[in-house]
Scaffold this motif. Sequence first.
Motif, PDB file in Angstrom:
ATOM      1  N   PHE A 163       0.829  -1.210   0.000  1.00 16.38           N
ATOM      2  CA  PHE A 163       0.000   0.000   0.000  1.00 16.38           C
ATOM      3  C   PHE A 163       0.865   1.262   0.000  1.00 16.38           C
ATOM      4  O   PHE A 163       0.660   2.166  -0.821  1.00 16.38           O
ATOM      5  N   VAL A 164       1.835   1.338   0.894  1.00 24.02           N
ATOM      6  CA  VAL A 164       2.682   2.532   1.001  1.00 24.02           C
ATOM      7  C   VAL A 164       3.491   2.735  -0.280  1.00 24.02           C
ATOM      8  O   VAL A 164       3.553   3.848  -0.826  1.00 24.02           O
ATOM      9  N   CYS A 165       4.095   1.664  -0.781  1.00 20.22           N
ATOM     10  CA  CYS A 165       4.907   1.785  -1.997  1.00 20.22           C
ATOM     11  C   CYS A 165       4.058   2.177  -3.201  1.00 20.22           C
ATOM     12  O   CYS A 165       4.485   2.989  -4.025  1.00 20.22           O
ATOM     13  N   MET A 166       2.864   1.616  -3.294  1.00 23.98           N
ATOM     14  CA  MET A 166       1.978   1.979  -4.392  1.00 23.98           C
ATOM     15  C   MET A 166       1.550   3.438  -4.300  1.00 23.98           C
ATOM     16  O   MET A 166       1.501   4.142  -5.316  1.00 23.98           O
ATOM     17  N   LEU A 167       1.250   3.901  -3.094  1.00 24.23           N
ATOM     18  CA  LEU A 167       0.864   5.312  -2.932  1.00 24.23           C
ATOM     19  C   LEU A 167       2.023   6.236  -3.290  1.00 24.23           C
ATOM     20  O   LEU A 167       1.817   7.248  -3.973  1.00 24.23           O
ATOM     21  N   VAL A 168       3.224   5.915  -2.843  1.00 24.99           N
ATOM     22  CA  VAL A 168       4.398   6.730  -3.175  1.00 24.99           C
ATOM     23  C   VAL A 168       4.576   6.771  -4.691  1.00 24.99           C
ATOM     24  O   VAL A 168       4.748   7.839  -5.286  1.00 24.99           O
ATOM     25  N   GLY A 169       4.527   5.593  -5.309  1.00 27.77           N
ATOM     26  CA  GLY A 169       4.719   5.526  -6.761  1.00 27.77           C
ATOM     27  C   GLY A 169       3.646   6.270  -7.531  1.00 27.77           C
ATOM     28  O   GLY A 169       3.938   7.057  -8.438  1.00 27.77           O
ATOM     29  N   ALA A 170       2.400   6.045  -7.174  1.00 25.48           N
ATOM     30  CA  ALA A 170       1.303   6.684  -7.911  1.00 25.48           C
ATOM     31  C   ALA A 170       1.261   8.194  -7.676  1.00 25.48           C
ATOM     32  O   ALA A 170       1.016   8.965  -8.609  1.00 25.48           O
ATOM     33  N   ALA A 171       1.499   8.618  -6.448  1.00 25.24           N
ATOM     34  CA  ALA A 171       1.442  10.054  -6.147  1.00 25.24           C
ATOM     35  C   ALA A 171       2.575  10.823  -6.818  1.00 25.24           C
ATOM     36  O   ALA A 171       2.370  11.954  -7.278  1.00 25.24           O
ATOM     37  N   THR A 172       3.756  10.228  -6.903  1.00 23.77           N
ATOM     38  CA  THR A 172       4.886  10.938  -7.510  1.00 23.77           C
ATOM     39  C   THR A 172       4.817  10.965  -9.033  1.00 23.77           C
ATOM     40  O   THR A 172       5.533  11.740  -9.655  1.00 23.77           O
ATOM     41  N   VAL A 173       3.948  10.156  -9.625  1.00 20.76           N
ATOM     42  CA  VAL A 173       3.782  10.202 -11.084  1.00 20.76           C
ATOM     43  C   VAL A 173       3.381  11.609 -11.517  1.00 20.76           C
ATOM     44  O   VAL A 173       3.852  12.112 -12.538  1.00 20.76           O
ATOM     45  N   PHE A 174       2.539  12.262 -10.730  1.00 19.79           N
ATOM     46  CA  PHE A 174       2.065  13.601 -11.090  1.00 19.79           C
ATOM     47  C   PHE A 174       3.219  14.602 -11.185  1.00 19.79           C
ATOM     48  O   PHE A 174       3.114  15.608 -11.873  1.00 19.79           O
ATOM     49  N   LEU A 175       4.330  14.313 -10.491  1.00 21.63           N
ATOM     50  CA  LEU A 175       5.477  15.212 -10.494  1.00 21.63           C
ATOM     51  C   LEU A 175       6.501  14.875 -11.578  1.00 21.63           C
ATOM     52  O   LEU A 175       7.298  15.730 -11.953  1.00 21.63           O
ATOM     53  N   VAL A 176       6.510  13.632 -12.041  1.00 18.31           N
ATOM     54  CA  VAL A 176       7.559  13.225 -12.980  1.00 18.31           C
ATOM     55  C   VAL A 176       7.056  12.910 -14.387  1.00 18.31           C
ATOM     56  O   VAL A 176       7.842  12.908 -15.328  1.00 18.31           O
ATOM     57  N   ALA A 177       5.777  12.630 -14.545  1.00 16.81           N
ATOM     58  CA  ALA A 177       5.258  12.189 -15.844  1.00 16.81           C
ATOM     59  C   ALA A 177       5.157  13.348 -16.826  1.00 16.81           C
ATOM     60  O   ALA A 177       4.880  14.481 -16.436  1.00 16.81           O
ATOM     61  N   HIS A 178       5.351  13.026 -18.079  1.00 11.51           N
ATOM     62  CA  HIS A 178       5.272  14.039 -19.130  1.00 11.51           C
ATOM     63  C   HIS A 178       4.095  13.812 -20.067  1.00 11.51           C
ATOM     64  O   HIS A 178       3.877  14.593 -20.979  1.00 11.51           O
ATOM     65  N   GLN A 179       3.359  12.734 -19.848  1.00 11.07           N
ATOM     66  CA  GLN A 179       2.249  12.421 -20.734  1.00 11.07           C
ATOM     67  C   GLN A 179       0.949  12.408 -19.941  1.00 11.07           C
ATOM     68  O   GLN A 179       0.901  11.884 -18.827  1.00 11.07           O
ATOM     69  N   PRO A 180      -0.114  12.962 -20.488  1.00 10.51           N
ATOM     70  CA  PRO A 180      -1.402  12.986 -19.781  1.00 10.51           C
ATOM     71  C   PRO A 180      -1.903  11.597 -19.399  1.00 10.51           C
ATOM     72  O   PRO A 180      -2.513  11.419 -18.347  1.00 10.51           O
ATOM     73  N   ALA A 181      -1.614  10.596 -20.226  1.00 13.10           N
ATOM     74  CA  ALA A 181      -2.062   9.231 -19.915  1.00 13.10           C
ATOM     75  C   ALA A 181      -1.455   8.739 -18.601  1.00 13.10           C
ATOM     76  O   ALA A 181      -2.097   7.987 -17.856  1.00 13.10           O
ATOM     77  N   SER A 182      -0.242   9.176 -18.309  1.00 17.17           N
ATOM     78  CA  SER A 182       0.414   8.776 -17.060  1.00 17.17           C
ATOM     79  C   SER A 182      -0.357   9.286 -15.850  1.00 17.17           C
ATOM     80  O   SER A 182      -0.516   8.573 -14.857  1.00 17.17           O
ATOM     81  N   ASN A 183      -0.844  10.510 -15.936  1.00 21.84           N
ATOM     82  CA  ASN A 183      -1.620  11.071 -14.828  1.00 21.84           C
ATOM     83  C   ASN A 183      -2.956  10.348 -14.660  1.00 21.84           C
ATOM     84  O   ASN A 183      -3.424  10.142 -13.541  1.00 21.84           O
ATOM     85  N   VAL A 184      -3.557   9.948 -15.769  1.00 24.45           N
ATOM     86  CA  VAL A 184      -4.819   9.200 -15.713  1.00 24.45           C
ATOM     87  C   VAL A 184      -4.578   7.842 -15.046  1.00 24.45           C
ATOM     88  O   VAL A 184      -5.346   7.416 -14.176  1.00 24.45           O
ATOM     89  N   ILE A 185      -3.506   7.160 -15.447  1.00 29.35           N
ATOM     90  CA  ILE A 185      -3.177   5.858 -14.851  1.00 29.35           C
ATOM     91  C   ILE A 185      -2.883   6.016 -13.363  1.00 29.35           C
ATOM     92  O   ILE A 185      -3.326   5.213 -12.542  1.00 29.35           O
ATOM     93  N   ALA A 186      -2.157   7.065 -13.006  1.00 26.93           N
ATOM     94  CA  ALA A 186      -1.841   7.298 -11.592  1.00 26.93           C
ATOM     95  C   ALA A 186      -3.102   7.553 -10.773  1.00 26.93           C
ATOM     96  O   ALA A 186      -3.267   6.988  -9.688  1.00 26.93           O
ATOM     97  N   ALA A 187      -3.990   8.387 -11.277  1.00 28.67           N
ATOM     98  CA  ALA A 187      -5.241   8.676 -10.559  1.00 28.67           C
ATOM     99  C   ALA A 187      -6.095   7.416 -10.434  1.00 28.67           C
ATOM    100  O   ALA A 187      -6.642   7.133  -9.360  1.00 28.67           O
ATOM    101  N   ALA A 188      -6.185   6.646 -11.519  1.00 26.28           N
ATOM    102  CA  ALA A 188      -6.944   5.389 -11.473  1.00 26.28           C
ATOM    103  C   ALA A 188      -6.325   4.420 -10.473  1.00 26.28           C
ATOM    104  O   ALA A 188      -7.039   3.756  -9.714  1.00 26.28           O
ATOM    105  N   THR A 189      -5.001   4.355 -10.453  1.00 22.38           N
ATOM    106  CA  THR A 189      -4.309   3.468  -9.513  1.00 22.38           C
ATOM    107  C   THR A 189      -4.622   3.850  -8.074  1.00 22.38           C
ATOM    108  O   THR A 189      -4.929   2.983  -7.251  1.00 22.38           O
TER     109      THR A 189
END
Length: 161
Positions: free
Chosen positions: A43-69
């Motif tokens: 749970f903690v690792c998934m939250l860290v990974g998904a939440a930090t996508v918003f800071l590192v991703a360059h593609q809108p699809a990445s943010n959608v996947i992170a939010a869905a995750t």
Amino acid sequence: MFGISSLGWVHTLGSLPAIPVAVYMFARHGRIVPRSVPGAVYFVCMLVGAATVFLVAHQPASNVIAAATILILLAGYGVGRVTGLGRAARYIETICLSLSAFLLMVPTVSEILRRVPDGHPLVTDPKAPLLLGALGGLTVLLVVGLAAQILHLARRGKAAG
């Protein structure tokens, strides 16, 4: 190295432990078990990974996947606390958490194939057969895995009832 920023390394190293923890739980329990020590680590690792996508991703699809995750992860960990669902809660929990693992592996496989080996990645085109085949394999694994998990839960339910 691999063209990853410092924040990208935080994202990668923060989410990376979720993979072996998920593999361990799938192998040991046939599913991700949220109310366990490995479940808490996942749970903690998934939250860290998904939440930090918003800071590192360059593609809108990445943010959608992170939010869905994040939504699927929260649903999977929260459904067990909802009263009145009965056995359905275990099915929803299992489906959500298996989907969260799938949503972790899709960008992981894609990023590995597009970055390794450093300077000469295996895949340079998003439509490359190797990448599409790997993602197709993950999809088949999800469908077969979910079917097996649901059948297992149904059998356990009949044996208990």
